[in-house]
Design a protein around this motif. Structure first.
Motif, mmCIF file in Angstrom:
data_model
loop_
_atom_site.group_PDB
_atom_site.id
_atom_site.type_symbol
_atom_site.label_atom_id
_atom_site.label_comp_id
_atom_site.label_asym_id
_atom_site.label_seq_id
_atom_site.Cartn_x
_atom_site.Cartn_y
_atom_site.Cartn_z
ATOM 1 N N HIS A 15 0.813 -1.207 0.000
ATOM 2 C CA HIS A 15 0.000 0.000 0.000
ATOM 3 C C HIS A 15 0.854 1.268 0.000
ATOM 4 N N ARG A 160 0.990 1.621 12.553
ATOM 5 C CA ARG A 160 -0.082 0.688 12.180
ATOM 6 C C ARG A 160 -1.364 1.432 11.869
ATOM 7 N N ASP A 161 -1.634 2.497 12.593
ATOM 8 C CA ASP A 161 -2.833 3.289 12.313
ATOM 9 C C ASP A 161 -2.743 3.919 10.922
ATOM 10 N N TRP A 163 -0.907 2.826 8.405
ATOM 11 C CA TRP A 163 -0.953 1.752 7.405
ATOM 12 C C TRP A 163 -2.377 1.254 7.191
ATOM 13 N N ASP A 164 -3.136 1.125 8.276
ATOM 14 C CA ASP A 164 -4.522 0.668 8.132
ATOM 15 C C ASP A 164 -5.366 1.679 7.361
ATOM 16 N N ARG A 165 -5.195 2.953 7.681
ATOM 17 C CA ARG A 165 -5.951 3.991 6.971
ATOM 18 C C ARG A 165 -5.528 4.073 5.510
ATOM 19 N N ARG A 166 -4.251 3.874 5.242
ATOM 20 C CA ARG A 166 -3.781 3.904 3.861
ATOM 21 C C ARG A 166 -4.290 2.688 3.094
ATOM 22 N N LYS A 167 -4.384 1.548 3.759
ATOM 23 C CA LYS A 167 -4.923 0.354 3.109
ATOM 24 C C LYS A 167 -6.352 0.592 2.648
ATOM 25 N N VAL A 168 -7.146 1.246 3.484
ATOM 26 C CA VAL A 168 -8.531 1.545 3.121
ATOM 27 C C VAL A 168 -8.571 2.533 1.958
#
Length: 238
Positions: A15, A160-161, A163-168
């Motif tokens: 991502h 991690r926060d 990365w998770d937001r970027r994944k979405v």
């Protein structure tokens, strides 16, 4: 616009890489190159400063095995390239994204860089990991280790926060539905809903309407006299 396979390749590479590619943040790097494993069997993802591509190593492994003791075989044998995306193509796709999504990706990128910079500043100010430093007492070492673990834990949580937001966000930027059109008529018919039984009788009426008598012809008339339309049964009097 990227095809479905190109979108899948870009997303599979990571991502962070996909976000940088869509924001055209990769072409300026002259030494950028690397690779990663691919979700497909016997495949590998490679990239450099120009493009990213999916390699099929199935024939490569067989060719290298048949080369035997030829140590230079790897220079001549190349894997099969299945999908390729240039950074220019990815940037063109990214330029077509909504401005709000581009701003979100850019904000997440800057947030990650800021977090990484803060962590480096923390580490450099203390001389690196605690086990690399010398302490006058074990108590001092334990205190430094506790501070390090706490700060590092917060650092990982922040990353991690992001990365998770970027994944979405990448899932919205690469919806993987560009080439989802049915490949043939049979697939298209399979996607149709079942006909309504109550409408079955109407097909005969529609067919009858299509076979209706042609429009009535008009009788030739002299100038100044109004024409009288003739029906099909009347014919033309001579």
């Amino acid at each position: 616009m990227l095809t479905r396979d190109q979108q899948q390749l870009l997303a599979a590479a990571g991502h962070g890489l996909a976000a940088s590619a869509l924001l055209d943040d990769l072409r300026a790097s002259t030494t950028f190159e690397g690779g990663s494993s691919a979700p497909q069997d016997h495949c590998w993802i490679s990239y450099n400063r120009k493009a990213i591509w999916l390699e099929d190593h199935t024939s490569l492994v067989a060719a290298m095995a048949s080369a035997g003791v030829d140590s230079d075989a790897w220079r001549r044998i190349r894997p099969t390239i299945l999908v390729k995306v240039t950074w220019a193509e990815a940037a063109a796709h990214g330029a077509s994204l909504p401005a709000s999504l581009r701003e979100e990706l850019d904000t997440l990128r800057r947030t990650e860089r800021t977090e990484q910079r803060r962590w480096r500043e923390f580490s450099d100010a203390r001389g690196g990991w605690p086990w690399r430093r010398r302490f006058t007492s074990d108590e001092e070492h334990q205190a430094a280790q506790a501070e390090w673990d706490q700060t590092y834990g917060k650092h990982l949580a922040a990353l991690r926060d992001v990365w998770d937001r970027r994944k979405v966000a990448i899932a919205r930027a690469l919806p993987l539905t560009v080439d989802d059109e049915p490949v043939d008529l049979l697939e298209l018919l399979d996607q149709q809903t079942a006909p309504d039984p109550s409408q079955a009788g109407r097909s005969g009426l529609q067919a009858a309407a299509l076979r209706a008598a042609p429009q009535a012809q008009r009788q030739p008339h002299d100038e100044g006299r109004s024409p009288v339309p003739l029906t099909v049964d009347q014919g033309v009097r001579r």
